[in-house]
Design an enzyme around this catalytic site. Structure first.
Site, mmCIF file in Angstrom:
data_model
loop_
_atom_site.group_PDB
_atom_site.id
_atom_site.type_symbol
_atom_site.label_atom_id
_atom_site.label_comp_id
_atom_site.label_asym_id
_atom_site.label_seq_id
_atom_site.Cartn_x
_atom_site.Cartn_y
_atom_site.Cartn_z
ATOM 1 N N GLY A 1 0.705 -1.066 -0.022
ATOM 2 C CA GLY A 1 -0.150 -0.101 0.040
ATOM 3 C C GLY A 1 0.734 1.608 0.105
ATOM 4 O O GLY A 1 0.264 2.516 0.204
ATOM 5 N N GLY A 2 2.281 1.216 -0.197
ATOM 6 C CA GLY A 2 2.931 2.398 -0.121
ATOM 7 C C GLY A 2 2.516 3.466 -1.244
ATOM 8 O O GLY A 2 2.354 4.601 -0.850
ATOM 9 N N LYS A 3 2.301 2.848 -2.490
ATOM 10 C CA LYS A 3 1.704 3.918 -3.599
ATOM 11 C C LYS A 3 0.489 4.321 -3.495
ATOM 12 O O LYS A 3 -0.075 5.246 -3.625
ATOM 13 C CB LYS A 3 2.108 3.328 -4.799
ATOM 14 C CG LYS A 3 3.512 2.772 -5.309
ATOM 15 C CD LYS A 3 3.923 2.356 -6.502
ATOM 16 C CE LYS A 3 5.145 2.227 -6.710
ATOM 17 N NZ LYS A 3 5.660 1.055 -5.753
ATOM 18 N N CYS B 1 9.391 -2.592 -9.652
ATOM 19 C CA CYS B 1 10.650 -2.193 -8.912
ATOM 20 C C CYS B 1 11.891 -3.246 -9.412
ATOM 21 O O CYS B 1 12.659 -3.735 -8.575
ATOM 22 C CB CYS B 1 10.672 -2.293 -7.630
ATOM 23 S SG CYS B 1 9.800 -3.914 -6.974
#
Length: 440
Positions: A247-249, A366
């Site tokens: 959920g970082g983005k 990534c």
């Protein structure tokens, strides 16, 4: 713990790592929980030794002529000699067999240490998996050794993203300095803060983390979310984070939208989605969650159709994060990369169905491998002619609120709608970003 006892602990942890798929971070944490007598300085020193060995693993094994399985002792010995520069008498003090330290050197080990490294092939000296070297040579040309070294050798810094809906970067830098840390602004993300990685602080216990004012997120990941341009959309926009993971983005997209529109966070692993909820609560944001229990279920995709922006942060090798997770480099195979490319094209095929005409699709990995980046983008473009390339510079120019030095990033986007970030070129983790607009 004595220095020798710390080395013995590192040996045992490295041996455990060679027989598991767990991350080094997880194994180190498990060891710490099982050995409560080890203080914070002990745990830090042991972790530092483990990561030194993992970053130089190929080189160290080569020097000791050791097999990978159960090679913790060989790795630690070689690291003391080749990385720390200790002499054999100095190593013998630590490897004496006394107390809780490692047993004394054997004659064979002493001979290997005396023999030094010898002339090793490129895949050994750079630390890359052997099959990756030819890919780096093709992708980066004469710069490939520098790219490999930046990816494999140094310890990565810790990057933070400031929640601009709650505070400012200046205020967070002051707060971190008050906690005895040395923060500095990141060069590209206007909401990024970079911390020296030594020693790594326990950020999750800080009040500013608990109150949702900061999140731990590499600057490259921040840029990928900001370039997607959620903040450029109309107020009632529908945004989909198609492979949300941790959920970082999702959180960065929510920051850009500032409570306007709807965000859908999707993943095939429900546990990952549940882990996002407390992070959103801390940040003062919200999202809809969709667990893809069957990725081919067209009924689920119907809910997502009409997306103004769909971000596909696809499953990948994670090769762009090898400076953080060096153990993962030696678990990757050519077959695995090929399987990931196939999976990525399948995910993009499904995701494309959900983007409305005039909507935007942004593909992100990534990874630093063209198999997962340019090759996957090529396959998508060939199969979906109704998606036009969206030049990265248009997103960078309109994203000025979030991104600085856009001219430098635009220069890196040599093919217009694609951008590659690497530890060597941008001092971020490795990321690939490709942007498209649906035309029909």
């Amino acid at each position: 713990m004595t220095p020798a006892a710390r080395l013995q602990a590192a040996i045992e942890i490295l041996d455990q790592l060679s027989g598991t798929r767990a991350t080094a971070e997880a194994v180190l944490k498990q060891w710490g929980q099982a050995n409560r007598y080890a203080g914070s300085k002990d745990r830090r020193a042991i972790a530092d030794r483990v990561y030194r060995c993992l970053r130089g693993k190929q080189r160290l094994l080569w020097a000791m002529q050791a097999d990978e399985r159960g090679a913790g002792r060989a790795l630690v010995l070689a690291s003391l000699s080749l990385v720390d520069g200790l002499s054999i008498p100095e190593i013998e003090v630590l490897f004496s067999g006394e107390g809780y330290g490692p047993k004394a050197l054997s004659q064979a080990e002493r001979e290997r240490l005396e023999g030094g490294e010898g002339e090793a092939p490129a895949w050994v000296t750079t630390g890359l998996p052997q099959f990756v070297v030819s890919r780096f040579e093709t992708q980066f040309g004469a710069d490939w050794p520098a790219e490999a070294t930046a990816l494999m050798m140094p310890r990565a810094p810790i990057d933070l993203r400031v929640n601009g809906n709650k505070t400012t970067r200046e205020a967070m830098i002051e707060a971190l300095e008050a906690d005895g840390l040395s923060p500095e602004p990141t060069p590209f993300s206007k909401y990024g803060i970079r911390l020296s990685a030594e020693p790594p602080p326990n950020l999750v216990k800080l009040d500013i983390y608990q109150s949702g004012q900061i999140e731990i997120q590499d600057e490259g990941s921040q840029l990928a979310a900001f370039i997607a341009g959620a903040g450029l959309l109309p107020g009632a926009a529908k945004v989909v984070d198609f492979c949300a993971g941790g959920g970082g983005k999702t959180l960065a997209l929510a920051q850009m939208m500032d409570g306007n529109g709807d965000i859908y966070a999707c993943d095939v692993v429900e546990k990952r989605l549940k882990a996002i909820e407390p992070r959103l609560l801390r940040a003062g944001a919200s999202a809809h969650f969709m667990h893809f229990f069957d990725p081919d279920d067209t009924a689920q995709l119907e809910v997502l159709k009409g997306a103004d922006l769909l971000l596909v942060d696809a499953p990948c090798s994670g090769s762009g994060t090898w400076r953080r997770h060096p153990e993962e480099a030696h678990r990757l195979s050519e077959d695995k990369v090929a399987a990931l490319h196939t999976l990525q094209t399948q995910i993009l095929d499904r995701a494309a169905q959900c983007v409305k005409i005039g909507g935007r699709l942004v593909y992100v990995t990534c990874s630093v491998l063209d198999d997962e980046n340019a090759r996957t983008a090529d396959a998508f473009e060939a199969a979906h002619p109704f998606f036009d390339a969206l030049p990265i510079h248009t997103l960078l120019e309109h994203g000025g609120l979030y991104i600085d030095h856009t001219a430098r990033l635009t220069k890196l986007a040599r093919t217009g709608h694609r951008l590659s970030l690497t530890p060597h070129t941008t001092q971020t983790d490795g990321f690939f970003i490709a942007a498209y607009t649906r035309t029909q």
